[in-house]
Structure formats: C-alpha cells, structure tokens
Design a protein around this motif. Structure first.
Motif, PDB file in Angstrom:
ATOM      1  N   SER A  28     -15.876   2.425  84.866  1.00  0.00           N
ATOM      2  CA  SER A  28     -14.429   2.248  84.891  1.00  0.00           C
ATOM      3  C   SER A  28     -13.852   2.491  86.284  1.00  0.00           C
ATOM      4  O   SER A  28     -12.650   2.421  86.473  1.00  0.00           O
ATOM      5  CB  SER A  28     -13.787   3.231  83.912  1.00  0.00           C
ATOM      6  N   GLY A  29     -14.702   2.788  87.249  1.00  0.00           N
ATOM      7  CA  GLY A  29     -14.239   3.136  88.594  1.00  0.00           C
ATOM      8  C   GLY A  29     -13.926   1.900  89.431  1.00  0.00           C
ATOM      9  O   GLY A  29     -14.050   0.767  88.964  1.00  0.00           O
ATOM     10  N   PRO A  30     -13.514   2.133  90.675  1.00  0.00           N
ATOM     11  CA  PRO A  30     -13.050   1.028  91.519  1.00  0.00           C
ATOM     12  C   PRO A  30     -14.132  -0.014  91.787  1.00  0.00           C
ATOM     13  O   PRO A  30     -13.838  -1.190  91.920  1.00  0.00           O
ATOM     14  CB  PRO A  30     -12.613   1.725  92.809  1.00  0.00           C
ATOM     15  N   GLU A  31     -15.410   0.412  91.860  1.00  0.00           N
ATOM     16  CA  GLU A  31     -16.446  -0.531  92.257  1.00  0.00           C
ATOM     17  C   GLU A  31     -16.820  -1.494  91.124  1.00  0.00           C
ATOM     18  O   GLU A  31     -17.011  -2.682  91.345  1.00  0.00           O
ATOM     19  CB  GLU A  31     -17.692   0.246  92.721  1.00  0.00           C
ATOM     20  N   PHE A  32     -16.900  -0.973  89.901  1.00  0.00           N
ATOM     21  CA  PHE A  32     -17.430  -1.801  88.810  1.00  0.00           C
ATOM     22  C   PHE A  32     -16.346  -2.349  87.891  1.00  0.00           C
ATOM     23  O   PHE A  32     -16.633  -3.157  87.022  1.00  0.00           O
ATOM     24  CB  PHE A  32     -18.480  -1.015  88.023  1.00  0.00           C
ATOM     25  N   SER A  33     -15.100  -1.877  88.013  1.00  0.00           N
ATOM     26  CA  SER A  33     -13.983  -2.486  87.290  1.00  0.00           C
ATOM     27  C   SER A  33     -12.855  -2.740  88.282  1.00  0.00           C
ATOM     28  O   SER A  33     -11.825  -2.083  88.248  1.00  0.00           O
ATOM     29  CB  SER A  33     -13.486  -1.570  86.166  1.00  0.00           C
ATOM     30  N   PRO A  34     -13.061  -3.694  89.191  1.00  0.00           N
ATOM     31  CA  PRO A  34     -12.056  -3.896  90.237  1.00  0.00           C
ATOM     32  C   PRO A  34     -10.738  -4.462  89.699  1.00  0.00           C
ATOM     33  O   PRO A  34      -9.712  -4.304  90.329  1.00  0.00           O
ATOM     34  CB  PRO A  34     -12.733  -4.888  91.193  1.00  0.00           C
ATOM     35  N   GLY A  35     -10.755  -5.096  88.529  1.00  0.00           N
ATOM     36  CA  GLY A  35      -9.532  -5.708  88.000  1.00  0.00           C
ATOM     37  C   GLY A  35      -8.504  -4.656  87.613  1.00  0.00           C
ATOM     38  O   GLY A  35      -8.778  -3.461  87.588  1.00  0.00           O
ATOM     39  N   GLN A  36      -7.294  -5.138  87.288  1.00  0.00           N
ATOM     40  CA  GLN A  36      -6.206  -4.206  87.009  1.00  0.00           C
ATOM     41  C   GLN A  36      -6.213  -3.666  85.583  1.00  0.00           C
ATOM     42  O   GLN A  36      -5.426  -2.781  85.246  1.00  0.00           O
ATOM     43  CB  GLN A  36      -4.871  -4.896  87.272  1.00  0.00           C
ATOM     44  N   GLY A  37      -7.102  -4.208  84.732  1.00  0.00           N
ATOM     45  CA  GLY A  37      -7.109  -3.772  83.341  1.00  0.00           C
ATOM     46  C   GLY A  37      -7.188  -2.265  83.202  1.00  0.00           C
ATOM     47  O   GLY A  37      -6.446  -1.658  82.432  1.00  0.00           O
ATOM     48  N   MET A  38      -8.086  -1.649  83.976  1.00  0.00           N
ATOM     49  CA  MET A  38      -8.254  -0.202  83.867  1.00  0.00           C
ATOM     50  C   MET A  38      -7.007   0.547  84.316  1.00  0.00           C
ATOM     51  O   MET A  38      -6.688   1.607  83.805  1.00  0.00           O
ATOM     52  CB  MET A  38      -9.452   0.268  84.699  1.00  0.00           C
ATOM     53  N   ASP A  39      -6.282  -0.018  85.305  1.00  0.00           N
ATOM     54  CA  ASP A  39      -5.067   0.655  85.776  1.00  0.00           C
ATOM     55  C   ASP A  39      -3.999   0.644  84.693  1.00  0.00           C
ATOM     56  O   ASP A  39      -3.355   1.653  84.417  1.00  0.00           O
ATOM     57  CB  ASP A  39      -4.555  -0.018  87.049  1.00  0.00           C
ATOM     58  N   PHE A  40      -3.819  -0.521  84.065  1.00  0.00           N
ATOM     59  CA  PHE A  40      -2.895  -0.593  82.925  1.00  0.00           C
ATOM     60  C   PHE A  40      -3.288   0.444  81.877  1.00  0.00           C
ATOM     61  O   PHE A  40      -2.460   1.162  81.339  1.00  0.00           O
ATOM     62  CB  PHE A  40      -2.945  -1.995  82.291  1.00  0.00           C
ATOM     63  N   TRP A  41      -4.581   0.480  81.602  1.00  0.00           N
ATOM     64  CA  TRP A  41      -5.086   1.378  80.556  1.00  0.00           C
ATOM     65  C   TRP A  41      -4.795   2.832  80.913  1.00  0.00           C
ATOM     66  O   TRP A  41      -4.224   3.579  80.119  1.00  0.00           O
ATOM     67  CB  TRP A  41      -6.599   1.158  80.381  1.00  0.00           C
ATOM     68  N   LEU A  42      -5.167   3.222  82.143  1.00  0.00           N
ATOM     69  CA  LEU A  42      -5.023   4.626  82.529  1.00  0.00           C
ATOM     70  C   LEU A  42      -3.563   5.060  82.502  1.00  0.00           C
ATOM     71  O   LEU A  42      -3.224   6.123  81.981  1.00  0.00           O
ATOM     72  CB  LEU A  42      -5.607   4.853  83.926  1.00  0.00           C
ATOM     73  N   LEU A  43      -2.685   4.216  83.065  1.00  0.00           N
ATOM     74  CA  LEU A  43      -1.276   4.618  83.124  1.00  0.00           C
ATOM     75  C   LEU A  43      -0.660   4.605  81.729  1.00  0.00           C
ATOM     76  O   LEU A  43       0.079   5.526  81.350  1.00  0.00           O
ATOM     77  CB  LEU A  43      -0.511   3.700  84.075  1.00  0.00           C
ATOM     78  N   GLY A  44      -0.966   3.572  80.943  1.00  0.00           N
ATOM     79  CA  GLY A  44      -0.404   3.499  79.591  1.00  0.00           C
ATOM     80  C   GLY A  44      -0.862   4.656  78.735  1.00  0.00           C
ATOM     81  O   GLY A  44      -0.056   5.307  78.044  1.00  0.00           O
ATOM     82  N   VAL A  45      -2.143   4.942  78.778  1.00  0.00           N
ATOM     83  CA  VAL A  45      -2.674   6.031  77.964  1.00  0.00           C
ATOM     84  C   VAL A  45      -2.081   7.367  78.408  1.00  0.00           C
ATOM     85  O   VAL A  45      -1.741   8.222  77.585  1.00  0.00           O
ATOM     86  CB  VAL A  45      -4.220   6.051  78.044  1.00  0.00           C
ATOM     87  N   THR A  46      -1.902   7.533  79.733  1.00  0.00           N
ATOM     88  CA  THR A  46      -1.324   8.784  80.210  1.00  0.00           C
ATOM     89  C   THR A  46       0.096   8.959  79.668  1.00  0.00           C
ATOM     90  O   THR A  46       0.484  10.063  79.258  1.00  0.00           O
ATOM     91  CB  THR A  46      -1.330   8.818  81.749  1.00  0.00           C
TER      92      THR A  46
END
Lengths: 825, 339
Positions: A153-171
C-alpha cells in the motif's frame, strides 16, 4: 411507573425548545441524538447494501474457474472496498448509531451531553464514506485490501491515488467513531434517570459503554498508522520501508492493535442487543445480569491482548505467539458465559419466537460455530495452515454475519416500532430470517472446506484442476439466497405503512425505559424524566422520590427560558446532581466537517491553496463553535431549583475522554519508536547524533509549571484562576517554542532514515499537542474575558489541568524515547 | 428442527469431503502433525455444538409460550440460572480448551527441526514469481560456498528436513505448500526460516498466501519431492552451465531481447548485460511449467506468454519485447532447448 398525565400545553412548549428548526436548514443544523442516530443507521444500511452488492460481484467472479467476468484489477478493488465498507462504513457506524439513538432513551434522559459533537461526528463519517467511494467510482479505487499492508500500500507499489482516498476517508470515519465514543461514554456516566445505579443500567447501555471505551483506546492506533502511511506516500518518510531502516511489520502491529479489538467493538454491542431481546420475549429478566456485564468488560480488556494472533505466520518468536494464543483461548470464557446466560433465560422463561427472537436463535447457533473455528485458528500451528485461506474467510463471516449482522437485524425488528411507530410485518420477518439463515450457511459453510483444500483468500480466480468449482458454485448460490433474505427486510421496512401494524409506546410489553416514551419518541423523549427502582424499571416498582426530587422533575416538565434542560446524575449510583443545559441546533458542526473535508480534498488534488483555505476555515469554525457553546453548556447554580447546582460531571468526563485518544496516539508513536529501535542493527540509524538534552529538561519543566499552575487554580477565585490560566498558556507556548527549536536542531532528515522519520513524528506530535492545548486555553480565556465565569470551584482550570497533564506526559515520554532509549538499545 | 438438520448436514459434508487434497491430505511431517491437531479439535468441538443445539431445540420444541402478553415468569431461580451459566460458560470451555492447548503445543514442538547439516534453500518472493537459490552440490548451506539459481520449481529430497530461508524483494508474500506444511510470510528486510520435510515423492502445489498485488492469484509454484539420489542428480544438472550447441543467432536475439533481466549461466559470462532481475533461465526447458506455474511447458503456451505477458499475467514485470512470427518461434525453440 407513576407518571402524571402530561399536560398538553407544557408538552407543546417543551417541543418548541427541543424540535429542529423548520425546513432544510433545520435538517442541516439538527443535533438531537435521535436525528443523528437515525442518520448513522440509515447511512449504515446504505453502505451495507453497497458492500453487499460488491460481495455478490465477487461471488459471481468466483462462480466458475478462470472466469473473466471481473478480471484481476476490478476484483482486487472490489474485495478491498467490500472489507472497507463492511468494517469501517457499515458495522461500527450502525452500531454507534443504534447506541446514539437508544442510549438516552434507555437511560431515561433527553439527549447526549455534547449534541454538536455528535452532529460533527456524523458529517465526518458521511464525508469519509463519500471520499472512499469517490476514489472507487472515479476509477482509482484502493486495491490493497482493507488491511492495506505495507509495502504493497506504500508509495512504490500503489502509486495511484486510490490508497490516498482510502487513507483519508477511513481516517475521517475513525475520527467520527472517536467523537461518538466520547459522547456515549460521557452520557453513560452522567446522564441517567434518578435511581439508575450502575447495576440497573440495561445491558445494551453497558455494551455501548464498553464498545466506546474500546474505540477510544483502539482507534488512535490506526489513526496514527494511517497518518504515518499517508505521510510516507506524500513526502517519502521511511517508517515502513526496510531500505531506510523502517519495518513493514510496524504497520501490522498498529493495524491489528486496532483491528482485533475492532472485531469485539462490533460484537459487544451486538450481543448487547441480544441481551435486550431475550428477556423481553422470554417474559423474565436476564439470567445472570452481573455475569453478563462482567463478561462484556472482560472481553473489552482481553481483546487488547490478541492482536498478534493475526500475525502468527510472520515469523515472530513462538513463545510470544503462545501468549497471544492463550489470550485468544481465554476470551472463550466470557463469550460462553453470555451464551449460557441467554440459554438460561429462555430455558426458565416462556419464549415467544417473534422475528427478533428468530434472529437471536440464528445468532446463537452461527456464533457458536464461528467461536469454535475461532478457537481453532487461535491454535498457532493450525493457523499456519489456514491463515489467509478460505477457512478464515468462513470463520470471520460466521462471527461477523452471525455475530453482528443477525443481532443488528434482530435489533431492527425489535426497535423499528419505537423509531417509526410501525411494527414490521411478522410473515415477512419470518421469510427474511429463514432465507438469510439458510442462504448464509449455504454460502459460507463450504468455504471452511475450500480453505482446508488449500484455496487462499483474495484470489480473483482458480483453476479447474484445483477441484474447487463445486463448492464455489454452492457458495455463490447461497450468497444470492442470503441477499434475497436481506432484501425482504429492506422491502418490509420501506413498505411498513402498508404491511406493518401500528405500534403503541410498548408493543412488546418490555422492561426498559425506551418503551415509556412515545413511538416515535417526542423530541424531548420524556416530559417528566423517569425514576428507576430496579434493573427492569417497567416491570418493577418505581424508585423512591424525595419531595425535592419530585419538585425538580415536575419542574422539568416545562421549559425554562428556552433552554434544553436535562438531569445530571452521579456516575455510580445515579443520584440526581442538578440540571444541566444542552446546546441548540447549530450549523458549526456541518461547516467544520465540510471545511476539513475540503482540506483533505486539497491534499488529494495536490492543491496547496485548498488545503490552506480548508484548514483555516476549519479552525475558524472550531473557534465559532467553541465561543458559542461554552456558556450554554456550563452548568450554573440555579437558586430557584430545589436541588444543588449541576456538578461538572459532563465536562470533566468529556475532558478525560478526549485525553484518552491523545494519549493513545502518543502511545502508538512511542511504540513505533521502540519497535524500530529494537529491530534495527544500529540505533540511531546512520550514526546520527542524539538530539540535544537541554530542550527536554526545559520543555518538561515549563510544562510541569503550567500543570502546577492549573492544579492550584482549581482552588482560586475566578479572577486569580484566570490569571493562572493566562500564565499557564504562556508557559505552554514557550514549551512549543522549545520543542520547535529542538526539532530544528535534531540534524536528521525525516525522509532519509526511519530514525529521522520517527524523531520528526514524535516532536511534531509534541508541538501540535502543545499548540492545541494552548489554543484551548486561549478559547477559554476569551470566553472568560466576555464575562462567563464558572461558579464555585474552578471547573475550567481543573479540566485544563488534565490536558496539561497529558502534554506533560508527552514531554516526558518523548524525552525518554529520544535521549534514554537509544542508550539502552 | 429443520434448523438443526440444516446445521448438522454441513458438518457431515465436511467429514465426507475432507479426504480430497490440501491440508487434510498431507504428505509432509508438519502438515501431518497439523492434521492430527485439526481432527482432535474437530471432535472436541462437537461437544459444545451438540449441547447448545440440543438445549435450543428443547427450548423451541417445548412451546411454553404464554397466551397472555403481559405474563411474566417469577425470577426466584437465579441460583439455578447461575449454576447453568457457570457450568456452560466456564467449566465447559475450560474442559475443552485444556486438551486443545496441550495438543496445539505438542504440534508446534513436533515440527521438523533443522541442524547445521540440513539442506538450506533460499526462496525470494517477487511480484509475481519465486527466485530459488541452492547451495552447489556437495554443500548443504547457502552461506559457505557456491550457489546456483532457479525459479518457480523447488526440488527437495524426500524423508529429510529442508530449511527454507524466505525473503522478499518487494512486497509481503507468503510461502505455502498445504500438503507439506503451514505457511510462512516473506517480509522485505527480514529473513524467515521454515523447515519442511516431505515424506512421499511427488509434485505438490505451492501458492502465495499473502495478497501481493494484481497477479497475486497467479503466483504459484511447484515443489517436486524426489528420492535423495534423484534429487542430487537434479542438483548436479541445474548447477551446470546451459547446454552446449545452442544456435548463435538465437542466442544473439536472446541477449538483445531478454538478457537484461534473464541469465543463461555459462553463455553470457563475458558480457556486461548479464541479468538477474528476472528468473534464471539456464535450465528453463527442464521445468514443468512457465510463468510461476501459470501455464504448461508447451511451445504454444510459451509463445503466448512471450507475445503477450500482460494479457496472460496482469501486472507482471515482463515487458512485451515485440517478438512475432519467426523470431518468436526461434525464441521458443531456444528456450525449449535449455534443458
């Protein structure tokens, strides 16, 4: 219950004070616990439907081997969203929503203590959910699972924005859960009916209390983890990156320290519902009430010793694993006690199997099976085989659907009449239950066998030669049958006016206070707050009323000077302490949530301007919110009232419950520092020099000074207390300055090594904590400047002393981490 | 009653179906121990299931429901209630959990153990394949002496423990061969050890058990368990350089199109572009499958794989190098010759 017949004109007058403003504006500014609770419940059900549709798509993809229905990318996004939806956006919110709606009714009060915080929490939850789904629907869905393991889920292997949406939304959803927990805990302790001692609180009330306490301790760990991961993605810190001395297992510890209690955070209120339904339909009080309450508390405590049982295959030392396995076994006992308490209640009762009870029966059977497979996976060597296989998928769906969804449905059938005034159709209830029970077992039982046959989780397809086709076909059929069963209840709810029957206040002849209120309850819940003389108030004699209490309660039948008034009671024995005021509808919570969301969208859109504007607006909203409510919330002496002025209960407990997650974040960061230090071959990494010593001493001393000033201020007159608070604020700000200087001299980069990252994280957290505390003092001082002073003992400085203690603890803990720990490692 | 029958039938189904493959049909020491633990737990767990089911059935069947909705049962039975709660909620779990715990601990300690003479095999997880390293023949450990690489097909001698050193180059993977033993995660920055003993010759399915990205599903491998001599023969062959007499033009093409990532030992010794980013292909033709046990080792499958790696295995790191027609056929021919 002896309650005099309400006089219509005073009921009308009360309603004028308690009801929402008219129209859309009224809807947006509503703060009443019933409005907010119902919104949580309805939103939760919408997310249940969304998560369910995702599950059906997954089952279709797995129907046949080498199916190309979805493909790898879509399947991975869908299973990630399914887990995220069900865990973060459905189960916890709907259970908190049920608690928000029913806790005040069960306790016999009119609202929760911080209505605006409640509203703020809902808007945060909604925008968090929308943010996560926005990422999904705009084609950049998260696809690293609901557990989001690094480095995937880190920057190298999930470069797309999906994880950012996920992290901020879940927070955001997590923060919402924390605000709800603060609310429920404070309400539980300070807003009960006269005579409702701890031993007379309905089990669902206790369950809400334990759930909230667990949220308060568990969620900060994930909030800390999510923020660290998002910072890693945005700025390239090294917390989790082994190349920079970080540790991927750190994420797993932070995640599962939250994630395992999370299971019980859902299970505990669900079993609380069961403990409400079983006695009513068995026509007798719950067997072993004290055992059940003790079990809930025990589960809450033990569940924090289990998190490593999700990490049995990570290569940790076997001795450590054994400890966690033992804790996992131990939790069977309080669970077993509850199961046999329900059985004993039914055994010697006269059970009637109306729809709520059908769900109870289904729940017990499925939960027992899920518990048994839970013991199996807690046996470490067996877990080595079935971990991350379909056996585990089957196990936790037995626990979460059987143990959480079935009770929620039982609760819906039980409480729907109270919320809407309509009893759901009996036949549809039976059809829904049997369809769900059969569909569920057909869908999930075969998955145990699939796991034993070696089918791993999270695979988008399998091969004909694997021999898994037949069981997958059966499972998919079952899933669709199960979905039909859920749909029947949804339809029954939607058509309740046509298929249901009208409900009076107490259609089930139940024993707890919510059935004393109208169906649906009036805006003020109870015109005259009830008095309680036993654990089943509607089945037993009312409690004794002193003449002073009678006078006070009669007085509450009418509004005074357009304020929302509730009885404040003592935490242990439910003794009336006085009358407290609650805040009125307000747009500040919505505005604050919207501006915070705007700031996060700014992060996602890489727009610094939007971030700055959003944060500025958010702070402005907090300021407006704070200065508007404090004088309304502060209990004042009421000479015309017969009982002594309300104590500081709600504000004191509220302060403590805000301090807990602040400490939880500190704990998560300190844990991270120590784990990174212990697992590194050298510490500090890269031969960095240790930070300066003197700022630790000076900063701690400054903060200790502020703490002492506030402690003494409690006993001073208001003017002197104000001066002490001012001096304390200056000391805290000096401390922040020292901390900032400290940070600027550490001489390591936050993006080069994990050591630099965690040192920056600790010092930044310390600075933010200090600045936030100084700001809180500033708000209070501003309010005082305008002339609102607390009477008697200085409540404000007492509360602020608690926060000062937290910041002092942070100074000491962080100083020890930075200066002492490296010398020991 | 319908409900009880419903609950019982899947349990029976489990019993009947449990013979077919996977965890319950083991061929390795660790998996055999764990199967014993499973059946022990399975039979013990029937006790609470039966007790709860029977009690609920009695409650439902008795039909003590009262006609009067307001009727309530007097509650002077609290001592009997509490006795039932303690018996069912405390005594029953303790009686069942103690033997489970004992057998679980015994299972964990009866695992195959390694000693300094145990054969070491290094396995490194990549998105989405397995890099496998062996000590050269005559040597048992990876750290002292020569080693050689292969990929996605792990050979082990039967009847003796083999110690796997598990690492990862990118994200977390998990090494799982259900018929041989439990799984062990492969975590970047760490080396985990897992000692496995295969007790019967055969080919066993291995699979990545930790979600590792787009083609997690397609990250499989084979474990080939062989008698000691056969295994040593295989090790001798695999340690040697690629076969002689390969077509020079084909090798030139390989160097241009594949050599940056893939190694052919003994062929490109003198060249600067010798690659170890992808699987070692020195003895590629001797393997049973291609693409991490994704496709069978046939010319057609090989052609498909080289011509469209992304279509065959989404998200994998091998680019489409643009081989078509005769060039593709030549490349397939070369690879097949690499016995």
């Amino acid at each position: 219950m002896s309650s005099a017949s309400p006089t219509p004109d005073s009921a009308e007058a009360l309603d004028r004070v308690w009801r929402n403003k008219p129209g859309l504006w009224g809807w947006l500014t509503a703060v009443n616990h019933k409005d907010i609770g119902a919104r949580y419940i309805v939103t939760g059900l919408v997310f249940l439907a969304a998560g369910g549709i995702l599950a059906l798509l997954m089952r279709l993809q797995l129907l046949t081997p080498e199916n190309s229905f979805l493909g790898a990318g879509a399947y991975n996004e869908i299973f990630s969203m399914h887990g995220t939806t069900m865990m973060f956006l459905f189960a916890v919110p709907i259970l908190e929503g049920l608690a928000m709606y029913f806790l005040p009714l069960l306790l016999g009060t009119r609202d929760l203590p911080f209505p605006r915080l409640n509203a703020f929490g809902y808007w945060m939850y909604l925008s968090g959910g929308l943010l996560v789904y926005a990422g999904f629907l705009t084609g950049s869905g998260p696809d690293a699972g609901w557990f989001a393991y690094v480095p995937l889920s880190g920057p190298e292997f999930s470069p797309g924005q999906g994880m950012d949406f996920w992290l901020l939304g879940v927070t955001l959803a997590e923060i919402a859960a924390i605000t709800g927990a603060i609310e429920l805990l404070t309400g539980f302790l300070t807003r009960r009916s006269a005579g409702m001692s701890l031993g007379r609180i309905p089990v669902f009330g206790w369950a809400a209390f334990v759930m909230s306490a667990m949220i308060l301790v568990a969620f900060p760990s994930l909030v800390a983890g999510s923020v660290m991961l998002e910072v890693e993605r945005l700025f390239g810190t090294q917390f989790f990156n082994p190349a920079g001395g970080g540790d991927p297992l750190l994420w797993q510890h932070l995640f599962w320290f939250f994630g395992h209690p999370e299971v019980y955070i859902m299970l505990i209120p669900a079993t609380g519902i069961i403990s409400m339904v079983v006695p009513v339909f068995s026509r007798r009080p719950l067997a072993g009430y004290a055992y059940v309450v003790a079990s809930l508390v025990a589960i809450g405590l033990i569940s924090f010793g289990l998190w490593v049982h999700h990490m049995f295959t990570t290569g940790l030392a076997i001795l450590g694993l054994t400890v966690f396995a033992a804790a996992s076994f131990l939790i069977v006992i309080p669970s077993g006690i509850q199961v046999f308490s329900w059985i004993a209640t039914m055994w010697r009762g006269r059970p009637a199997f109306r729809p709520p009870m059908l769900f109870v029966l289904g729940f017990i059977m499925i939960f027992v099976l899920g518990g048994i497979t839970g013991v199996m996976v807690a046996a470490v060597p067996f877990d080595w085989q079935v971990h991350d296989s379909y056996f585990v998928v089957a196990h936790f769906h037995y626990v979460l659907i059987g143990g959480v969804l079935f009770p929620i449905f039982g609760g819906i059938y039980y409480w729907f009449p109270k919320v809407t005034g309509w009893i759901l159709n009996e036949k549809l209830g039976q059809v829904s239950f049997w369809t769900m029970a059969i569909g569920f077992n057909v869908a999930f039982f075969p998955q145990h066998i699939l796991g034993l046959e070696g089918m791993p989780r999270r695979v988008y397809t399998y091969r004909l030669t694997d021999g898994w086709e037949l069981l997958n076909v059966i499972s998919t059929i079952g899933a669709f049958v199960f979905a039909v069963g859920i749909l029947v209840t949804f339809i029954s709810m939607a058509l309740c006016r046509r298929t249901g029957t009208r409900a009076g206040p107490d259609p089930w002849r139940a024993d707890s206070l919510e059935w004393l209120a109208d169906s649906p309850p009036a805006s003020y819940n109870f015109q005259r707050p009830p008095v309680v003389g036993g654990p089943s108030p509607l089945w037993s004699d009312p409690g004794e009323e002193s003449s002073a209490l009678t006078e006070a309660l009669d007085d509450l039948r009418r509004p005074h000077s357009e304020t929302r008034e509730v009885l404040e009671t003592s935490p242990v024995d439910g003794r009336p302490l006085g009358i407290a005021y609650l805040s009125h509808p307000s747009a500040w919570p919505l505005a604050a949530a919207v501006s915070l969301t705007a700031a996060l969208v700014g992060v996602l859109a890489d727009s610094d301007a939007l971030v700055v504007v959003g944060v500025a607006l958010f702070l402005f909203c907090l300021l407006g919110w704070a200065s508007g409510t404090i004088h309304q919330n502060a209990p004042r002496p009421l000479p015309e009232r017969p009982i002594k002025a309300a104590g500081e209960g709600a504000s004191r407990w509220g302060t403590i419950f805000v301090a807990v997650p602040a400490l939880g974040m500190l704990g998560a960061l300190v844990f991270s520092y120590l784990l990174l230090a212990v697992d590194s071959p050298e510490w500090p990494l890269g031969q960095a020099e240790l930070p300066l010593t003197w700022p630790a001493l000076v900063g701690s001393a400054l903060q200790a000074g502020a703490f002492a000033l506030l402690l003494f201020a409690r006993r001073m007159t208001s003017t002197r207390a104000t001066i002490s608070m001012l001096m304390a604020a200056v000391l805290v700000l000096l401390g922040v300055a020292v901390c900032s200087y400290w940070l600027s001299t550490v001489g390591v980069s936050p993006v080069e090594t994990a050591y630099g990252s965690i040192v920056f994280a600790l010092l930044l957290y310390l600075a933010i904590l200090g600045a936030g505390f100084a700001a809180a003092l500033g708000v209070l001082l501003n309010v005082r400047r305008r002339g609102f002073l607390p009477p008697g003992a200085d409540v404000d400085s007492g509360n602020m002393a608690i926060f000062a203690g937290v910041v002092l603890l942070a100074w000491i803990a962080i100083s020890i981490c930075l200066l002492v720990a490296p010398r020991l490692v | 009653m319908k409900r009880i029958a419903l609950m019982a039938s899947p349990l029976l189904a489990a019993f009947v179906l449990s013979g077919c493959g996977g965890v319950l049909d083991p061929s390795g020491s660790g998996a055999e121990e764990i199967r014993g633990l499973w059946w022990w737990m399975f039979w013990l767990s029937l006790i609470p299931v039966v007790i709860v089911t029977v009690m609920l059935a009695v409650i439902v069947v008795r039909r003590r429901r009262s006609a009067d909705p307001d009727e309530r049962v007097s509650t002077d039975s609290s001592r009997r209630d509490n006795r039932l709660i303690i018996l069912g909620g405390v005594v029953l779990p303790v009686v069942i959990l103690i033997p489970v715990a004992i057998v679980a601990i015994a299972t964990a300690t009866n695992r195959p153990q390694s000693d300094p003479d145990t054969l070491e095999v290094g396995v490194t997880g990549h998105q989405y394949w397995w890099d496998v390293t062996y000590p050269a023949p005559g040597n048992q450990r990876l750290t002292n002496g020569d080693t050689f690489r292969t990929a996605n097909e792990i050979h082990v001698p039967v009847g003796t423990p083999v110690e796997f050193r598990l690492r990862s180059e990118d994200v977390i993977h998990s090494f799982w061969v259900p018929e041989l033993d439990g799984k062990m995660d492969m975590i970047p920055g760490r080396t985990n050890r897992l000692t496995i003993q295969a007790n019967e010759p055969g080919t066993y399915q291995g699979i990545c058990a930790e979600f590792c990205g787009l083609s997690h599903t397609n990250m499989r491998f084979l474990v080939v368990a062989q008698p000691e001599e056969e295994f040593e023969e295989w090790r001798e062959e695999q340690n040697g350089p690629a076969v002689d007499g390969l077509d020079e033009d084909h090798l030139e093409a390989f160097a241009d199109d594949c050599g940056v990532c893939h190694d052919l030992r003994g062929v490109f010794e003198e060249r600067s572009f010798r690659g170890d980013f992808g699987p070692d292909l020195t003895h590629f033709g001797s393997r049973r499958t291609i693409g991490a046990d994704l496709l069978p080792m046939t010319p057609e499958a090989l052609g498909r794989w080289i011509a469209d790696p992304e279509g065959v295995k989404p998200g994998n790191r091998m680019p489409d190098v643009g081989l078509e027609g005769d060039e593709l056929a030549d490349m397939v021919e070369l690879l097949e010759e690499l016995e």
